[in-house]
Write an enzyme that holds these catalytic residues in place. Structure first.
Site, PDB file in Angstrom:
ATOM      1  NE  ARG A 125      -6.157  14.721  -2.553  1.00 26.67           N
ATOM      2  CZ  ARG A 125      -5.480  13.670  -2.990  1.00 26.67           C
ATOM      3  NH1 ARG A 125      -4.783  12.913  -2.163  1.00 26.67           N
ATOM      4  NH2 ARG A 125      -5.500  13.344  -4.269  1.00 26.67           N
ATOM      5  CB  THR A 141      -1.552   5.979   0.021  1.00 26.45           C
ATOM      6  OG1 THR A 141      -1.500   6.868  -1.068  1.00 26.45           O
ATOM      7  CG2 THR A 141      -2.766   6.206   0.848  1.00 26.45           C
ATOM      8  CB  THR A 170      -1.251   9.649   0.358  1.00 25.07           C
ATOM      9  OG1 THR A 170      -0.420   9.174  -0.691  1.00 25.07           O
ATOM     10  CG2 THR A 170      -2.000  10.873  -0.117  1.00 25.07           C
ATOM     11  CG  LEU A 171       4.562  11.508   1.639  1.00 23.72           C
ATOM     12  CD1 LEU A 171       5.876  10.793   1.905  1.00 23.72           C
ATOM     13  CD2 LEU A 171       4.731  13.006   1.836  1.00 23.72           C
ATOM     14  CG  ASN A 172       0.296  10.798  -5.608  1.00 24.26           C
ATOM     15  OD1 ASN A 172      -0.403   9.808  -5.562  1.00 24.26           O
ATOM     16  ND2 ASN A 172       0.493  11.468  -6.716  1.00 24.26           N
ATOM     17  CB  SER A 198      -8.217  11.617  -3.073  1.00 27.45           C
ATOM     18  OG  SER A 198      -7.692  10.496  -2.401  1.00 27.45           O
ATOM     19  N   GLY A 251      -2.878   2.384  -2.407  1.00 32.12           N
ATOM     20  CA  GLY A 251      -2.937   1.665  -3.679  1.00 32.12           C
ATOM     21  C   GLY A 251      -3.463   2.479  -4.839  1.00 32.12           C
TER      22      GLY A 251
HETATM   23  O1  DON Z   1      -5.200  10.255  -3.252  1.00 34.29           O
HETATM   24  C1  DON Z   1      -4.991   9.335  -4.025  1.00 34.29           C
HETATM   25  O2  DON Z   1      -5.867   8.696  -4.567  1.00 34.29           O
HETATM   26  C2  DON Z   1      -3.551   8.936  -4.295  1.00 34.29           C
HETATM   27  N1  DON Z   1      -2.690  10.066  -4.070  1.00 34.29           N
HETATM   28  C3  DON Z   1      -3.201   7.770  -3.435  1.00 34.29           C
HETATM   29  C4  DON Z   1      -1.776   7.303  -3.653  1.00 34.29           C
HETATM   30  C5  DON Z   1      -1.532   5.921  -3.187  1.00 34.29           C
HETATM   31  O3  DON Z   1      -2.397   5.245  -2.692  1.00 34.29           O
HETATM   32  C6  DON Z   1      -0.164   5.396  -3.418  1.00 34.29           C
HETATM   33  N2  DON Z   1       0.008   4.134  -2.732  1.00 34.29           N
HETATM   34  N3  DON Z   1       0.131   3.052  -3.191  1.00 34.29           N
END
Ligand code: DON
EC number: 2.3.2.2
Length: 529
Positions: free
Chosen positions: A65, A338, A356-358, A409, A430
């Protein structure tokens, strides 16, 4: 078998397996290939989590992370009046957490890999040079996000044109970066020329990340969250992901109810699952954060006694109001775009990886010289208690910003055993809906007897305590059912998002063959042999 967001990445991973590599070699290859084929979320400039189960039954998880930079501070996204400054934690250089993905790939390979890094990186570099054929989804996304790219980036980017399906996009700069990484190892990214170029680029754009931040980054092995549900043993990601703890809480709260009898997406099933989700997300927002910085009462939060009490006020007659639910009382003993991919190899090893890139293309800041996007993971911190982040999640002190802390996260890479044998590898992107999408996929198989593909494709719903509403995929649920839920006091939102999650999973069938479930909501593809 490899199931991922792009056929190119699944193919590269499966080829590595065919060559005699194991799931861990394929993990690195697929992850790096997604950085090329799926820049929307696949990345070098982001981070993620991996849960694994080896063929001998050993389990574990790796946390790669992102971290807050050393000069980050609690109120860095607030103005003088103490209000959250819009976009500051999501768009551009100040949104970037110290990236962990390259460290993650190398750490996995170092500990468990069989093939040399050369075998893993060469096909990825070849893909970056040859280019990727743009799908309809991808062309739409490149076209849609260009105005945001222009807002954030000073340079002219290779993405600036009108894209059509079947165009090819080549990534020569990324190929060069990967060639240097192949030559010099992970230090190239964290301490070498690539790191220096990256730090200069981020700072020229007003960001905080220093060479010291990069040099100090380390991926961390962590003990997974494990719990039983009927004859299943669920193995999932511990903090700094909320995924494993929330999944455990929800599944243990719903276990006493006969969901099979109620039926898939029936009124009663939706009520029970929603009420358990509401209570688990209230706890998430209060208790969970980076375990290296805050004490998390993990055992107490997933204990049977606590969770039984938590559901005590639930009734099928009427929705509980989120305003009547707060975090439960457990004792804190001293001592948070993600993409997901699942792999099971020919030796019986399984990995489940969410990275993920967020947000979509992260901070939208693209380093042209290196060929990749930088994350906006800092938005996963709670910028101010009670103020929702981009996923509407509310946090508290446990997830406040501190130098070097990892942001909480929801990513929930998960592996499941049935009667002691490997049964499933599953996960999804998601944001806040990750946990509940993984939950529903498991339940679809276990309670409602669906195949892996059916389980992944079935319509999904989601509740996260606040806002107090059930989010439902539009045009997927019966009008009648929606009215029945509304009559019981549930607020229904079918407008928030056209899809909830994009689940990729693999199930081991009773004859030991593998069934892939690649979500029809995206370009996701299973490749096996
Ligand atoms: O780590 C997390 O929970 C978020 N950064 C995830 C972001 C994400 O899933 C975006 N995609 N739809």
């Amino acid at each position: 078998m490899v199931v991922s967001a792009r056929v190119e990445a699944s193919q590269i991973g499966a080829d590595i397996l065919k060559k005699g590599g194991n799931a861990f070699d394929a993990m690195a290859a697929t992850g790096l290939a997604l950085a090329v084929a799926y820049p929307f979320a696949g990345n070098l400039g982001g981070g993620g989590f991996m849960v694994y189960r080896q063929s001998n039954g050993d389990i574990g998880s790796l946390d790669f992370r992102e971290k807050a930079p050393l000069s980050a501070s609690k109120n860095m996204y607030l103005d003088e009046q103490g209000n959250v400054i819009p976009d500051k934690s999501t768009l551009g250089s100040l949104a970037i957490g110290v990236p962990g993905s390259v460290a993650g790939m190398f750490e996995v390979h170092k500990k468990f890999g069989k093939l040399p890094m050369k075998d893993i990186l060469e096909p990825v570099i070849a893909l970056a040079k040859k280019g990727v054929v743009v799908t309809k989804n991808q062309a739409e996304r490149f076209n849609y996000y260009q105005s945001k790219f222009r807002l954030v980036n000073k340079d002219s980017l290779l993405f600036y044109k009108v894209w059509k399906e079947q165009d090819t996009i080549k990534y020569p700069a990324l190929a060069k970066t990967l060639e240097r990484i192949l030559k010099n190892g992970e230090d190239e990214f964290y301490k070498g020329e690539t790191g220096k170029i990256l730090v200069k680029f981020i700072q020229d754009n007003g960001g905080l990340i220093t060479e010291e931040d990069l040099a100090k980054y380390k991926a961390k092995w962590r003990t997974p969250i494990t719990f039983n549900y009927d004859d299943l043993k669920i193995i999932s990601m511990p903090p700094p992901s909320s995924g494993g703890i929330c999944l455990a809480q929800i599944m243990k709260m719903i276990e006493p109810y006969d969901l099979h009898e109620y039926g898939h997406n029936s009124l009663k099933s939706i009520q029970v699952i929603t009420e358990a989700e509401r209570r688990a997300y209230a706890d998430r927002s209060y208790y969970l954060g980076d375990p290296d910085f805050v004490s998390i009462p993990g055992k107490a939060l997933i204990s049977d006694a606590y969770l039984k009490g938590r559901m005590a006020d639930f009734s099928f007659d009427k929705a509980t109001l989120s305003s009547d639910v707060t975090h439960g009382n457990v004792e804190v003993v001293e001592s948070n775009e993600t993409t997901h991919y699942s792999i099971i190899d020919q030796f019986g090893n399984a990995v489940s990886v969410t990275t993920t890139l967020n947000g979509a293309y992260g901070s939208k800041l693209y380093c042209s010289e290196l060929g990749f996007f930088l994350n906006n993971e800092m938005d996963d911190f709670s910028s101010k208690p009670g103020v929702p982040n981009m996923f509407g999640l509310i946090g508290a002190e446990a997830n406040s910003i501190q130098p070097e802390k990892r942001m909480l996260s929801s990513m929930t890479p998960t592996i499941i055993e049935k009667n002691g044998s490997l049964f499933m590898s599953v996960g999804t992107p998601g944001g806040s809906t990750i946990i509940t999408s993984v939950l529903q996929t498991i339940l679809n198989v276990h309670e409602y007897n669906m195949t892996m593909q059916e389980a992944v494709d079935a319509p999904r719903f989601h509740h996260q305590w606040l806002p107090d509403e059930i989010e439902m995929e539009p045009h997927s649920f019966d009008e009648n059912l929606i009215h029945q839920l509304q009559d019981k006091g549930y607020n229904i939102n079918e407008k928030n998002s056209p899809v909830i999650g994009k689940v990729d999973g693999i199930m081991v069938l009773s004859d030991k063959t593998l069934e892939g479930g690649a979500d029809h909501r995206g370009d996701d593809t299973a490749v096996g042999f």
